[in-house]
Each structure stands twice: as structure tokens, then as C-alpha cells.
Design a protein around this motif. Sequence first.
Motif, PDB file in Angstrom:
ATOM      1  N   ARG A  92      -5.917   0.911   4.758  1.00 18.79           N
ATOM      2  CA  ARG A  92      -5.227  -0.363   4.907  1.00 18.79           C
ATOM      3  C   ARG A  92      -3.721  -0.143   4.938  1.00 18.79           C
ATOM      4  O   ARG A  92      -3.187   0.693   4.201  1.00 18.79           O
ATOM      5  CB  ARG A  92      -5.570  -1.326   3.768  1.00 18.79           C
ATOM      6  N   SER A 132      -2.741  -7.761   5.475  1.00 15.97           N
ATOM      7  CA  SER A 132      -3.301  -6.412   5.476  1.00 15.97           C
ATOM      8  C   SER A 132      -4.073  -6.179   6.774  1.00 15.97           C
ATOM      9  O   SER A 132      -4.674  -7.098   7.332  1.00 15.97           O
ATOM     10  CB  SER A 132      -4.224  -6.208   4.271  1.00 15.97           C
ATOM     11  N   GLN A 137       0.065  -2.587   5.351  1.00 13.12           N
ATOM     12  CA  GLN A 137       0.649  -3.921   5.364  1.00 13.12           C
ATOM     13  C   GLN A 137       2.162  -3.790   5.338  1.00 13.12           C
ATOM     14  O   GLN A 137       2.717  -3.009   4.566  1.00 13.12           O
ATOM     15  CB  GLN A 137       0.185  -4.751   4.155  1.00 13.12           C
ATOM     16  N   TYR A 180       0.809  -1.207   0.000  1.00 13.44           N
ATOM     17  CA  TYR A 180       0.000   0.000   0.000  1.00 13.44           C
ATOM     18  C   TYR A 180       0.851   1.270   0.000  1.00 13.44           C
ATOM     19  O   TYR A 180       0.327   2.366  -0.207  1.00 13.44           O
ATOM     20  CB  TYR A 180      -0.950   0.005   1.199  1.00 13.44           C
TER      21      TYR A 180
END
Length: 320
Positions: free
Chosen positions: A178, A144, A180, A25
Amino acid sequence: MPAETGLRAMLGGWPPAVLDPAGPYSKPVTQLSWALLVGGGVVFLIVLAALGIALWGKRAVRDRLGGDRAIWIGGVAFPVVVLTVLLAWGLWLTSDLQARGPRPGEMRVRVTGEMWWWRVAYLDGAGRAVVQDANELHVPVGQSVLLELESADVIHSFWVPQLSGKMDMIPGRRNLLRIQADRPGTYGGQCAEYCGGPHALMGFVVVAHTPESFRRWHAQRLAPPPPRDRGRGEALFRSSGCAACHTIAGTPARGLAGPDLTHVGSRRTLGAGILPNNPGTLAGWIAGSQAIKPGNRMPDYKQLRADELNDLAAYLAGLK
């Protein structure tokens, strides 16, 4: 380990590495940033070349490259085409960054921005807070995590550049983001929207664990709190009024105005990412937080003697 690297590790990857993506991301944001930087440099060189030709170029060259044609091509067609392509590519590249809801089985964490720290709540499948923390987020590598971003007072902005883009935290609204991490480590973040006072000292830490390490950490946080020391440190915590603002599970302290201190001794930093966490810095923060982070909402406890500060700091450092 060099001193600078050691301090960076203690303070949670501070300052954040803006152009070093560590997850899916953050990579689109980094690619777009590099494209803008390189493109801006190219345009700057073109402008310098045009300026040089206009000032010192031969008349024949100026006549050939100037006039109405140059205005239409260089001043209208070129920026329209470049900006249109950049807009379309940027929207496509970042289309997955805006989260629209939780995925089945996805880990969810609610992060609330407050003046000038971060309240963290780990949620279960029904959206109930099951673990409370502050200024620090623990995540498993390769998975995630959906963040529910809120604000308790003014507009803040959550930004951990190595893991995702920025997202505003607006009073009365819940935004979704989100993140990760693809490799274990500690990643620094920062409030990216001016929120008054010590805004620049409102940091954040994300700790990425291997899946096994994260499962152990999460199980430890879900377990009932162990029996607490009933010695002088805890007595000072209660008699000094700390319990009015802070919570420590397993004790009568149930204050909600300040960070939850149930596991404060295990955190990497103090004061929202500005100090390494150890008994010495804990004592200094209690005695004079206003000198360390002017304007924060914790008063100085100058009335405590040195031995009392040491006992109180030792008690808090033991809350793992």
C-alpha cells in the motif's frame, strides 16, 4: 525556480528523498531509520569511549570498568536488551505495511517490473486492467492505493521512499503493497534490487493529484481515444516497426513487448525516469537509446533522417 529544483520536478522528484515521508506508510519506515541511525551513532560513541579508556585511561579506571562484569553487561546484556526492544518496536511500528488484500472500494494498480522499465495497469473492481501506462503512477491525495507487484523476468524491487517501504517483485508471485500520498506532488522511485544491465536507470514516478484533478485524469484515460493524426509521424511509426513492440489505442499498433504509448506525450519522463519528456528528448531516445541507457531492449533507429525523427517525435509528443 532554481535550475536544480526545475530539473528535479521534470524528472519526477529525482533523486528520491529517502527521509522525507509524505504519507502514512512511509512514516514508520522513516522513524525506524532515524532510530537506527541515532542508535548506531550512540553505540559508535560508546565504543570510542571504551577504546579511549582502554588505551589511555588510568589503571584504576580500567580496573573498575573492565573485567568479567563489563563483558557480561556490555557484551551480552546490553545488546540482548537493546536488540530485543528494537525488534519488538520495529515489528509493531511496521505491522500495517504488509497488505493482505484489497479493502472495499480501494483503488488497485498492478505494477509489473520488466528489464528495465515498469508496466502499469489500473484495475477495476473485478481486477481487470482498464487503463494501461508505463513508468508513471497517478494517485489521489489522501487515499490508500493497493499495488499488486509482479515481475515479468527477474527479481526487481519497488521503492518510492516518500510513500512506502520496499517490496520485492518476484517472478511467479504477486506481492501486495500500500502507498498513500498526503500532499500533491511528484515522487520519484527506483528499483531497489539489482536486476542486471541498466538497473540503476530503472526509475519510477508517482504523481499525486487532488481528488478533483485525479477524477478528471482518470475520466480522460477511460474515454475512447480521440481520432489520431494520420500524417507522416504515424506512418513512420508503423513503417519503422515500432508497432511490433508498442501499443497505441485507436491505431493498429498492438505490440506488447514495450511500454504502451497511448498517452506517452503526457508523461513527465522518458526511459523509466531518466529524461524529461519533450520532442527533443523523444527524438534523441528514438535515434540512440543505447547511448542514453546502455543495454535497454529498444534498438537505435539511426537509419531515420533528422526530419523523420522530428516528425516521429512530434507525433508521439502529441499523444496526450
